[in-house]
Design a protein around this motif. Structure first.
Motif, PDB file in Angstrom:
ATOM      1  N   SER A 167       0.685  -1.202  -0.081  1.00 19.50           N
ATOM      2  CA  SER A 167       0.059   0.093   0.084  1.00 19.50           C
ATOM      3  C   SER A 167       0.965   1.158   0.171  1.00 19.50           C
ATOM      4  CB  SER A 167      -0.893   0.011   1.295  1.00 19.50           C
ATOM      5  OG  SER A 167      -0.107  -0.017   2.351  1.00 19.50           O
ATOM      6  N   GLN A 168       2.095   1.101   0.746  1.00 19.84           N
ATOM      7  CA  GLN A 168       2.956   2.244   0.711  1.00 19.84           C
ATOM      8  C   GLN A 168       3.570   2.750  -0.762  1.00 19.84           C
ATOM      9  OE1 GLN A 168       6.355   1.989   3.130  1.00 19.84           O
ATOM     10  NE2 GLN A 168       7.032   4.019   2.646  1.00 19.84           N
ATOM     11  N   LEU A 169       3.896   1.496  -1.503  1.00 20.40           N
ATOM     12  CA  LEU A 169       4.499   1.708  -2.891  1.00 20.40           C
ATOM     13  C   LEU A 169       3.215   2.385  -3.672  1.00 20.40           C
ATOM     14  CD1 LEU A 169       6.167   1.029  -5.230  1.00 20.40           C
ATOM     15  CD2 LEU A 169       5.643  -1.310  -5.021  1.00 20.40           C
ATOM     16  N   MET A 170       2.077   1.767  -3.513  1.00 17.55           N
ATOM     17  CA  MET A 170       0.843   2.283  -4.276  1.00 17.55           C
ATOM     18  C   MET A 170       0.760   3.753  -4.077  1.00 17.55           C
ATOM     19  SD  MET A 170      -0.123  -0.242  -6.368  1.00 17.55           S
ATOM     20  CE  MET A 170      -0.241  -1.802  -6.600  1.00 17.55           C
ATOM     21  N   ARG A 171       1.006   4.182  -2.923  1.00 23.60           N
ATOM     22  CA  ARG A 171       0.752   5.449  -2.528  1.00 23.60           C
ATOM     23  C   ARG A 171       1.842   6.500  -3.020  1.00 23.60           C
ATOM     24  NH1 ARG A 171      -0.871   3.444   2.649  1.00 23.60           N
ATOM     25  NH2 ARG A 171       1.215   3.832   3.663  1.00 23.60           N
ATOM     26  N   THR A 172       3.050   5.796  -3.042  1.00 20.55           N
ATOM     27  CA  THR A 172       4.188   6.551  -3.792  1.00 20.55           C
ATOM     28  C   THR A 172       3.849   6.668  -5.072  1.00 20.55           C
ATOM     29  OG1 THR A 172       5.679   5.852  -1.934  1.00 20.55           O
ATOM     30  CG2 THR A 172       6.552   6.485  -4.145  1.00 20.55           C
ATOM     31  N   VAL A 173       3.360   5.650  -5.861  1.00 19.90           N
ATOM     32  CA  VAL A 173       3.228   5.659  -7.502  1.00 19.90           C
ATOM     33  C   VAL A 173       2.268   6.885  -7.701  1.00 19.90           C
ATOM     34  CG1 VAL A 173       1.791   4.570  -9.107  1.00 19.90           C
ATOM     35  CG2 VAL A 173       3.806   3.396  -7.947  1.00 19.90           C
ATOM     36  N   GLN A 174       1.028   6.777  -6.752  1.00 18.95           N
ATOM     37  CA  GLN A 174       0.117   8.061  -6.890  1.00 18.95           C
ATOM     38  C   GLN A 174       0.480   9.259  -6.628  1.00 18.95           C
ATOM     39  OE1 GLN A 174      -3.368   7.283  -7.705  1.00 18.95           O
ATOM     40  NE2 GLN A 174      -3.024   9.327  -8.151  1.00 18.95           N
ATOM     41  N   THR A 175       1.328   9.540  -5.680  1.00 21.44           N
ATOM     42  CA  THR A 175       1.940  11.001  -5.422  1.00 21.44           C
ATOM     43  C   THR A 175       2.992  11.332  -6.563  1.00 21.44           C
ATOM     44  OG1 THR A 175       2.187  10.420  -3.163  1.00 21.44           O
ATOM     45  CG2 THR A 175       4.008  12.183  -3.959  1.00 21.44           C
ATOM     46  N   ILE A 176       3.672  10.339  -7.092  1.00 19.06           N
ATOM     47  CA  ILE A 176       4.473  10.616  -8.219  1.00 19.06           C
ATOM     48  C   ILE A 176       3.393  11.049  -9.393  1.00 19.06           C
ATOM     49  CG2 ILE A 176       6.178   9.735  -9.888  1.00 19.06           C
ATOM     50  CD1 ILE A 176       7.511   8.351  -7.548  1.00 19.06           C
ATOM     51  N   ARG A 177       2.676   9.991  -9.747  1.00 19.34           N
ATOM     52  CA  ARG A 177       1.664  10.358 -10.580  1.00 19.34           C
ATOM     53  C   ARG A 177       1.112  11.732 -10.706  1.00 19.34           C
ATOM     54  NH1 ARG A 177      -2.906   6.211 -10.372  1.00 19.34           N
ATOM     55  NH2 ARG A 177      -1.308   4.665 -11.191  1.00 19.34           N
ATOM     56  N   ASN A 178       0.719  12.249  -9.542  1.00 18.98           N
ATOM     57  CA  ASN A 178       0.057  13.575  -9.270  1.00 18.98           C
ATOM     58  C   ASN A 178       0.946  14.599  -9.490  1.00 18.98           C
ATOM     59  OD1 ASN A 178      -2.133  12.109  -8.905  1.00 18.98           O
ATOM     60  ND2 ASN A 178      -2.177  12.438  -6.576  1.00 18.98           N
ATOM     61  N   GLY A 179       2.425  14.420  -9.295  1.00 19.82           N
ATOM     62  CA  GLY A 179       3.137  15.356  -9.139  1.00 19.82           C
ATOM     63  C   GLY A 179       4.337  15.386 -10.276  1.00 19.82           C
ATOM     64  N   SER A 180       5.005  14.546 -10.422  1.00 19.04           N
ATOM     65  CA  SER A 180       6.282  14.595 -11.419  1.00 19.04           C
ATOM     66  C   SER A 180       6.243  13.765 -12.661  1.00 19.04           C
ATOM     67  CB  SER A 180       7.601  14.000 -10.659  1.00 19.04           C
ATOM     68  OG  SER A 180       7.944  14.962  -9.814  1.00 19.04           O
ATOM     69  N   ASN A 181       5.180  12.598 -12.588  1.00 18.65           N
ATOM     70  CA  ASN A 181       5.040  11.837 -13.664  1.00 18.65           C
ATOM     71  C   ASN A 181       3.640  11.480 -14.004  1.00 18.65           C
ATOM     72  OD1 ASN A 181       5.414   9.928 -15.552  1.00 18.65           O
ATOM     73  ND2 ASN A 181       6.711   8.557 -14.654  1.00 18.65           N
ATOM     74  N   ALA A 182       2.781  12.244 -14.759  1.00 17.95           N
ATOM     75  CA  ALA A 182       1.375  11.849 -15.024  1.00 17.95           C
ATOM     76  C   ALA A 182       1.094  10.552 -15.676  1.00 17.95           C
ATOM     77  CB  ALA A 182       0.767  12.977 -15.394  1.00 17.95           C
ATOM     78  N   ARG A 183       2.182  10.259 -16.600  1.00 20.17           N
ATOM     79  CA  ARG A 183       2.188   9.010 -17.241  1.00 20.17           C
ATOM     80  C   ARG A 183       2.224   7.596 -16.397  1.00 20.17           C
ATOM     81  NH1 ARG A 183       7.101  10.677 -18.414  1.00 20.17           N
ATOM     82  NH2 ARG A 183       8.660   8.945 -18.660  1.00 20.17           N
ATOM     83  N   LEU A 184       2.877   7.805 -15.361  1.00 16.77           N
ATOM     84  CA  LEU A 184       3.159   6.510 -14.680  1.00 16.77           C
ATOM     85  C   LEU A 184       1.853   5.709 -14.431  1.00 16.77           C
ATOM     86  CD1 LEU A 184       5.447   5.129 -13.405  1.00 16.77           C
ATOM     87  CD2 LEU A 184       4.815   5.986 -11.222  1.00 16.77           C
ATOM     88  N   LYS A 185       2.066   4.292 -14.625  1.00 16.64           N
ATOM     89  CA  LYS A 185       0.967   3.306 -14.600  1.00 16.64           C
ATOM     90  C   LYS A 185       1.552   2.059 -13.958  1.00 16.64           C
ATOM     91  CE  LYS A 185      -1.737   6.180 -16.874  1.00 16.64           C
ATOM     92  NZ  LYS A 185      -2.955   7.052 -16.263  1.00 16.64           N
ATOM     93  N   ILE A 186       0.226   1.367 -13.309  1.00 19.76           N
ATOM     94  CA  ILE A 186       0.591  -0.122 -12.907  1.00 19.76           C
ATOM     95  C   ILE A 186       0.732  -0.893 -14.102  1.00 19.76           C
ATOM     96  CG2 ILE A 186       0.505  -1.634 -11.323  1.00 19.76           C
ATOM     97  CD1 ILE A 186       1.165   0.814  -9.769  1.00 19.76           C
ATOM     98  N   GLN A 187       1.883  -1.442 -14.507  1.00 18.73           N
ATOM     99  CA  GLN A 187       1.919  -2.493 -15.363  1.00 18.73           C
ATOM    100  C   GLN A 187       1.120  -3.762 -14.828  1.00 18.73           C
ATOM    101  OE1 GLN A 187       2.558  -5.119 -17.345  1.00 18.73           O
ATOM    102  NE2 GLN A 187       3.084  -3.871 -19.241  1.00 18.73           N
ATOM    103  N   GLY A 188       1.555  -4.048 -13.681  1.00 14.55           N
ATOM    104  CA  GLY A 188       1.036  -5.404 -13.009  1.00 14.55           C
ATOM    105  C   GLY A 188       1.578  -5.864 -11.810  1.00 14.55           C
ATOM    106  N   ILE A 189       1.186  -6.929 -11.143  1.00  7.51           N
ATOM    107  CA  ILE A 189       1.825  -7.441 -10.211  1.00  7.51           C
ATOM    108  C   ILE A 189       1.928  -8.973 -10.343  1.00  7.51           C
ATOM    109  CG2 ILE A 189       1.595  -8.261  -7.681  1.00  7.51           C
ATOM    110  CD1 ILE A 189      -0.295  -5.607  -7.407  1.00  7.51           C
ATOM    111  N   VAL A 190       3.036  -9.543 -10.249  1.00  6.84           N
ATOM    112  CA  VAL A 190       3.558 -10.853 -10.684  1.00  6.84           C
ATOM    113  C   VAL A 190       3.865 -11.602  -9.289  1.00  6.84           C
ATOM    114  CG1 VAL A 190       6.015 -10.226 -11.336  1.00  6.84           C
ATOM    115  CG2 VAL A 190       4.858 -12.332 -12.021  1.00  6.84           C
ATOM    116  N   LEU A 191       3.222 -12.741  -9.094  1.00 10.05           N
ATOM    117  CA  LEU A 191       3.369 -13.543  -8.077  1.00 10.05           C
ATOM    118  C   LEU A 191       4.548 -14.448  -7.964  1.00 10.05           C
ATOM    119  CD1 LEU A 191      -0.367 -14.587  -7.168  1.00 10.05           C
ATOM    120  CD2 LEU A 191       1.156 -12.908  -5.841  1.00 10.05           C
ATOM    121  N   THR A 192       5.568 -14.279  -7.080  1.00  9.26           N
ATOM    122  CA  THR A 192       6.713 -15.070  -7.388  1.00  9.26           C
ATOM    123  C   THR A 192       7.006 -15.968  -5.937  1.00  9.26           C
ATOM    124  OG1 THR A 192       7.956 -13.369  -5.942  1.00  9.26           O
ATOM    125  CG2 THR A 192       7.867 -13.220  -8.300  1.00  9.26           C
TER     126      THR A 192
END
Length: 271
Positions: A167-192
């Motif tokens: 959830s912290q990573l997702m919040r960081t992605v959202q913060t960067i999307r709202n500020g420095s990089n509007a094009r940033l998206k989640i490609q996906g999550i791969v289970l390992t």
């Protein structure tokens, strides 16, 4: 294969939790994409340099490094060849650990990778994908990768604390999307590191899919001894033992990754 107008797709492979198969995913996804004819660059952004070692580049072979990239030495950019045709590398050294201090007064400190790609685009022009293997933290290095990237790929280990920190990573992605990089998206999550003999792996996988839905790839990477052995031989698992269950899984994952790559924008709308 790459669009000359849009340039390569830049994918940050990240999870601030260590030991989740992040570097293994970076190496073997890059190898699988190259085997399919795509032109791939892997940027090793982890001071431990495990991706560099795993692709056969010893410390003395690391001429131009990701530290040089971060420090703005864009004119000297060199992409190191690997033993995998079509897969090139910008290796890492322990110098990366000092990046936070070296750039403390730099107003562009979170844009260093983005700026390097923009200032000297020629070495990257013919690439289809740039994969960035991030360190296991949400440090300046990881933030740089996220600011430069088109999308984020998150390897997630099938264990009890799998969702902790996500959830912290997702919040960081959202913060960067709202500020420095509007094009940033989640490609996906791969289970390992999925262990079919362990009921917990199945339960974790089910819980993750219930919580994150279509963000989770169908392909699951199993816990496999060949994946663990390959780095000690300085080769990707797909070369070390192509028929192993881990290698087969990464080949399937690469196909799913490619199928999803064009739909990245839609996948992240729900995050």
């Amino acid at each position: 294969m790459s669009d000359p107008d849009s340039g390569p797709q830049i994918v940050a492979i990240t999870n601030q939790k260590g030991g989740v198969g992040k570097t293994t995913t970076a190496i073997n996804l890059g190898t699988a994409l190259a085997a399919l004819g795509y032109r791939v660059l892997l940027i090793d952004l982890d001071p431990q340099g495990n991706a560099s070692t795993g692709l056969g580049l010893g410390p003395t072979d690391r001429t131009f490094t990701s530290y040089d990239l971060m420090l703005g030495d864009s004119a000297a950019i060199q992409l190191a060849p690997t033993l995998v045709p079509g897969l090139q590398l910008i290796p890492a050294t322990p110098d990366l650990s000092a990046t936070d201090l070296d750039l403390v007064g730099d107003s562009r400190r979170i844009h260093k990778i983005e700026d390097a790609l923009a200032v000297n685009p020629q070495p990257f022009r013919d690439l289809d994908f740039i994969l960035v293997d991030c360190p296991p933290s949400l440090s300046l290095l990881t933030v740089n990768a996220l600011v430069a990237a088109n999308s984020v790929l998150v390897p997630l280990q099938c264990e009890f604390f799998a969702l902790e920190g996500l959830s912290q990573l997702m919040r960081t992605v959202q913060t960067i999307r709202n500020g420095s990089n509007a094009r940033l998206k989640i490609q996906g999550i791969v289970l390992t590191m999925y262990d079919r003999r362990n009921n917990l792996s199945g339960q974790v996988a089910s819980d993750v899919r219930d919580n994150l839905g279509t963000l989770v790839y169908d392909t699951v990477i199993p816990r496999n001894v060949r994946l663990s052995e390959a780095p000690s031989h300085a080769v990707p698992a797909l070369i070390y033992d192509r028929s192993s269950s881990g290698s087969v899984a990464y080949q399937k994952f690469a196909a799913e990754f490619l199928a999803r790559a064009g739909a990245t924008r839609h996948l992240a709308e729900t995050v």
